[in-house]
Design an enzyme around this catalytic site. Structure first.
Site, mmCIF file in Angstrom:
data_model
loop_
_atom_site.group_PDB
_atom_site.id
_atom_site.type_symbol
_atom_site.label_atom_id
_atom_site.label_comp_id
_atom_site.label_asym_id
_atom_site.label_seq_id
_atom_site.Cartn_x
_atom_site.Cartn_y
_atom_site.Cartn_z
ATOM 1 N N LYS A 142 -57.337 -106.162 -40.223
ATOM 2 C CA LYS A 142 -57.285 -105.155 -41.295
ATOM 3 C C LYS A 142 -57.958 -105.690 -42.563
ATOM 4 C CE LYS A 142 -53.156 -102.976 -39.411
ATOM 5 N NZ LYS A 142 -51.687 -102.783 -39.486
ATOM 6 N N GLN B 4 -46.418 -104.668 -42.194
ATOM 7 C CA GLN B 4 -46.757 -104.876 -40.777
ATOM 8 C C GLN B 4 -45.471 -104.955 -39.939
ATOM 9 O OE1 GLN B 4 -49.987 -104.985 -39.500
ATOM 10 N NE2 GLN B 4 -49.008 -104.980 -37.500
ATOM 11 N N ASP C 233 -49.883 -95.974 -44.179
ATOM 12 C CA ASP C 233 -49.582 -95.927 -42.742
ATOM 13 C C ASP C 233 -48.992 -94.567 -42.351
ATOM 14 O OD1 ASP C 233 -50.386 -98.186 -41.367
ATOM 15 O OD2 ASP C 233 -48.556 -99.332 -41.794
#
Ligand code: NAD
Length: 298
Positions: free
Chosen positions: A52, A96, A119
């Site tokens: 990422k 994460q 997200d």
């Protein structure tokens, strides 16, 4: 031979457009910034976060990794995530997953400012998605929509089967595909681990999307020859061509289906590259949206 739906190509073109949008933002004095939160030493999380960070750099997005020790308390993590979301120069914050077992993931996600939840996992954002007016669509479902759109795969009224009901892939995807909008308007069946006679259901799909996390779950006799197959699964297996090495594979028996169906995404090179590109897209959208309005209060 099936048409190969090339996620790398779609991601490359999307990233080129994002690079342009980032340049326009920078010309206005806005440096799109994504904070990546890691807890502990889970090696897979390390790999995903590095990917990422690298992808951010490639399109000109600033990324910052904030790494907490494995034994950080839920309270401390919540306070830190809240502070990160309050930073005016930060446009997106990603936590994460998975988090260590002693931390309640739902509580941490609920701490995010929904306007920076790129997200799309915050209940507020999932709620908007369910209502048919999404703000941030989770990156994997968004990537799948982008692949279907790129290859002009018509969804309107079509029988679509989604295998897997996870909160990050199958469930939001089923919702998006059945929504009264374009892309959408599909007739969606959502299958899961308790579905009986899975093959009978999947054979009825014109578009079959598999996110079950079961290597090789879908065999050739479970699909229609007319089907478009999107394989979300990601697994490692020994590489027969490189002794001692591994390769990636999906939830679908690609070798068997590639001779049979209308179109298919490969693994690697299908959904995976789109997931990263769509996280970047959400970050750019967050930066373009300007200073967020009234902040979410816990
Ligand atoms: P998950 O493990 O959270 O959930 C799996 C779902 O599949 C569950 O809803 C379960 O009911 C269903 N399922 C399991 N076995 C089944 C069976 N035999 N028949 C029917 N349904 C079954 O899944 P997830 O997080 O959505 O991930 C799914 C897969 O996709 C994993 O392999 C994951 O690594 C991969 N993934 C890939 C990307 C990407 O970018 N390519 C992104 C996210 C997830």
């Amino acid at each position: 031979m099936a048409q190969i739906l090339d996620g790398r190509l779609v991601a490359k073109e999307l990233k080129a457009r994002l690079r342009q949008r980032v340049e326009e933002l920078r010309a206005r004095g806005v440096a799109p910034t994504l904070v990546l939160v890691r807890v502990g030493e889970d090696p897979a999380s390390g790999v995903y976060l590095r990917a990422k960070g690298k992808a951010c750099k490639a399109v000109g997005i600033e990324s910052r990794l904030v790494h907490f020790p494995e034994d950080v308390s839920g309270d401390t993590l919540r306070a830190e995530v809240r502070d990160l979301c309050r930073e005016a120069a930060v446009h997106g914050v990603v936590v994460q997953l998975p988090l260590p077992a002693h931390i309640d993931e739902d509580e941490i996600i609920a701490t995010l400012d929904p306007a920076k939840d790129v997200d799309g996992f915050h209940p507020h954002n999932l709620g908007l998605l369910c209502l048919g007016s999404p703000r941030f669509v989770p990156a994997t479902p968004l990537g799948i929509l982008r692949i279907l759109d790129y290859y002009d795969i018509d969804l309107d009224g079509r029988p679509v089967v989604v295998v897997g009901r996870s909160r990050i892939v199958g469930r939001p995807l089923a919702n998006l595909l059945s929504a009264k909008r374009t892309p959408g308007n599909a007739t969606v069946t959502l299958c899961h681990s308790r579905t009986r006679n899975l093959g009978d259901v999947t054979r009825g799909a014109e578009i079959l999307i598999v996110a079950a996390g079961q290597k090789g779950l879908i065999s050739a006799e479970m699909v229609s020859p007319e089907a478009v197959v999107i394989d979300v699964g990601m697994h490692r297996e020994p590489d027969p061509d490189r002794p001692g090495k591994e390769r990636l594979c999906g939830d679908v028996d690609f070798a068997a289906l590639a001779d049979r169906v209308r179109a298919i995404t490969p693994v690697p090179g299908g959904v995976g590259p789109m997931t990263v590109a769509c996280l970047l897209e959400n970050t750019v959208v967050a930066a373009e949206s300007g200073p967020p309005g009234p902040r979410h209060q816990e």
